[in-house]
Design a protein around this motif. Structure first.
Motif, PDB file in Angstrom:
ATOM      1  N   ALA A  94      52.072 -54.588  40.065  1.00  0.00           N
ATOM      2  CA  ALA A  94      52.738 -53.589  40.899  1.00  0.00           C
ATOM      3  C   ALA A  94      52.934 -54.139  42.306  1.00  0.00           C
ATOM      4  CB  ALA A  94      51.908 -52.306  40.944  1.00  0.00           C
ATOM      5  N   GLY A  95      54.140 -53.998  42.815  1.00  0.00           N
ATOM      6  CA  GLY A  95      54.432 -54.414  44.181  1.00  0.00           C
ATOM      7  C   GLY A  95      54.842 -55.863  44.329  1.00  0.00           C
ATOM      8  N   LEU A  98      58.695 -56.308  44.977  1.00  0.00           N
ATOM      9  CA  LEU A  98      59.027 -55.834  46.318  1.00  0.00           C
ATOM     10  C   LEU A  98      58.545 -56.817  47.377  1.00  0.00           C
ATOM     11  CD1 LEU A  98      60.118 -53.642  48.206  1.00  0.00           C
ATOM     12  CD2 LEU A  98      57.862 -52.544  48.091  1.00  0.00           C
ATOM     13  N   LEU A  99      57.347 -57.351  47.221  1.00  0.00           N
ATOM     14  CA  LEU A  99      56.805 -58.333  48.165  1.00  0.00           C
ATOM     15  C   LEU A  99      57.715 -59.548  48.259  1.00  0.00           C
ATOM     16  CD1 LEU A  99      54.581 -59.595  49.956  1.00  0.00           C
ATOM     17  CD2 LEU A  99      53.425 -60.293  47.844  1.00  0.00           C
ATOM     18  N   ARG A 102      61.072 -58.750  49.987  1.00  0.00           N
ATOM     19  CA  ARG A 102      60.967 -58.591  51.441  1.00  0.00           C
ATOM     20  C   ARG A 102      60.772 -59.931  52.138  1.00  0.00           C
ATOM     21  NH1 ARG A 102      57.473 -53.042  52.598  1.00  0.00           N
ATOM     22  NH2 ARG A 102      59.044 -51.594  51.774  1.00  0.00           N
ATOM     23  N   ASN A 191      44.757 -59.798  44.294  1.00  0.00           N
ATOM     24  CA  ASN A 191      44.497 -59.287  42.942  1.00  0.00           C
ATOM     25  C   ASN A 191      43.164 -59.756  42.372  1.00  0.00           C
ATOM     26  OD1 ASN A 191      46.912 -57.794  42.689  1.00  0.00           O
ATOM     27  ND2 ASN A 191      48.049 -59.658  42.228  1.00  0.00           N
ATOM     28  N   ASP A 204      45.999 -56.567  46.985  1.00  0.00           N
ATOM     29  CA  ASP A 204      47.039 -56.543  45.960  1.00  0.00           C
ATOM     30  C   ASP A 204      48.400 -56.736  46.618  1.00  0.00           C
ATOM     31  OD1 ASP A 204      47.806 -53.995  47.038  1.00  0.00           O
ATOM     32  OD2 ASP A 204      46.337 -53.029  45.738  1.00  0.00           O
ATOM     33  N   CYS A 205      49.428 -56.835  45.800  1.00  0.00           N
ATOM     34  CA  CYS A 205      50.767 -57.137  46.323  1.00  0.00           C
ATOM     35  C   CYS A 205      51.258 -56.058  47.279  1.00  0.00           C
ATOM     36  CB  CYS A 205      51.751 -57.295  45.170  1.00  0.00           C
ATOM     37  SG  CYS A 205      51.427 -58.729  44.113  1.00  0.00           S
ATOM     38  N   GLU A 206      50.987 -54.814  46.963  1.00  0.00           N
ATOM     39  CA  GLU A 206      51.437 -53.727  47.818  1.00  0.00           C
ATOM     40  C   GLU A 206      50.730 -53.769  49.173  1.00  0.00           C
ATOM     41  OE1 GLU A 206      50.641 -50.463  45.202  1.00  0.00           O
ATOM     42  OE2 GLU A 206      52.696 -50.443  44.423  1.00  0.00           O
ATOM     43  N   SER A 207      49.434 -54.044  49.171  1.00  0.00           N
ATOM     44  CA  SER A 207      48.685 -54.144  50.429  1.00  0.00           C
ATOM     45  C   SER A 207      49.166 -55.327  51.256  1.00  0.00           C
ATOM     46  CB  SER A 207      47.187 -54.295  50.143  1.00  0.00           C
ATOM     47  OG  SER A 207      46.680 -53.178  49.465  1.00  0.00           O
ATOM     48  N   ALA A 209      52.169 -56.653  51.201  1.00  0.00           N
ATOM     49  CA  ALA A 209      53.481 -56.292  51.751  1.00  0.00           C
ATOM     50  C   ALA A 209      53.313 -55.429  52.991  1.00  0.00           C
ATOM     51  CB  ALA A 209      54.310 -55.560  50.691  1.00  0.00           C
ATOM     52  N   THR A 210      52.323 -54.521  52.973  1.00  0.00           N
ATOM     53  CA  THR A 210      52.087 -53.657  54.124  1.00  0.00           C
ATOM     54  C   THR A 210      51.604 -54.462  55.331  1.00  0.00           C
ATOM     55  OG1 THR A 210      51.564 -51.784  52.691  1.00  0.00           O
ATOM     56  CG2 THR A 210      50.779 -51.674  54.954  1.00  0.00           C
TER      57      THR A 210
END
Length: 214
Positions: A94-95, A98-99, A102, A191, A204-207, A209-210
């Protein structure tokens, strides 16, 4: 932290366990390859200590040095793993997409540095549609020794004319981090619950990216 990461021009990603959830598929493929002729090794096999290492090196580490058995085990393992890929057992974290999107939008160059075979890597990238993000791909066939040797990262740097200070490595395991540091590269963990001294864990990927794009 954001500034330190965002200032990097090139991001060097591992694949298995970093961008795609493939550890269970790899572990099963090794066990299935060993089971017919080496049932005791299959019973006791633990993939975690070998994660990220080329298939042939894993069997060598298990004490299997004789041809043609070694070649047959490598063939079986790759066959089982590629069957898992076709079944859809390897999924993008997940993410991750998107990472990568971006990072490209911000002008970064992305490179893949994996211990997997080129055939398996290309099929995973095709089915997950991740291949379009990478400017260069280094696989087990390109180097003499896999991670934790720095060969894969040194090969990537030399092949693409990258300066070490402009690069950040993204890995999920200790072997990959050792390889990156041996090549003179900064690295982060993703991960994984693994904690290594002096190595940031971006979760993780979402974190991640943030952190890069708050």
């Amino acid at each position: 932290m954001h500034g330190a990461y965002f200032s990097r021009r090139h991001f060097l990603f591992d694949l298995d366990g970093t961008l795609v959830d493939s550890s269970a598929a790899h572990a099963r493929a090794f066990v299935d390859a060993l089971a017919p002729d080496r049932p005791l090794l299959a019973k006791d096999f633990e993939y975690g200590q070998f994660a990220g290492r080329p298939t042939r090196e894993v069997f060598l580490a298990l004490g299997l040095h004789d041809e043609p058995e070694l070649g047959e085990l490598v063939r079986r393992k790759q066959q089982h793993y590629r069957a898992a890929i076709e079944r859809g057992d390897v999924e993008v974290f997940a993410g991750a997409t998107l990472l990568l999107e971006r990072l490209l939008q911000k002008g970064a160059s992305l490179f893949l540095v994996t211990g997997a075979s080129r055939g398996s890597t290309e099929r995973v990238l095709e089915l997950t549609k991740l291949g379009r993000f990478f400017k260069g791909i280094t696989t087990a066939e390109d180097i003499h020794s896999g991670k934790p040797s720095p060969d894969a990262y040194l090969y990537t740097l030399a092949s693409h004319g990258l300066e070490k200070q402009d690069c950040l490595v993204v890995e999920d395991g200790e072997n990959g981090i050792i390889a990156a540091h041996a090549a003179g590269l900064d690295a982060v963990l993703i991960n994984t619950q693994l904690e290594l001294p002096g190595v940031p864990n971006v979760h993780d990927c979402e974190s991640f990216a943030t952190l890069l794009f708050p």
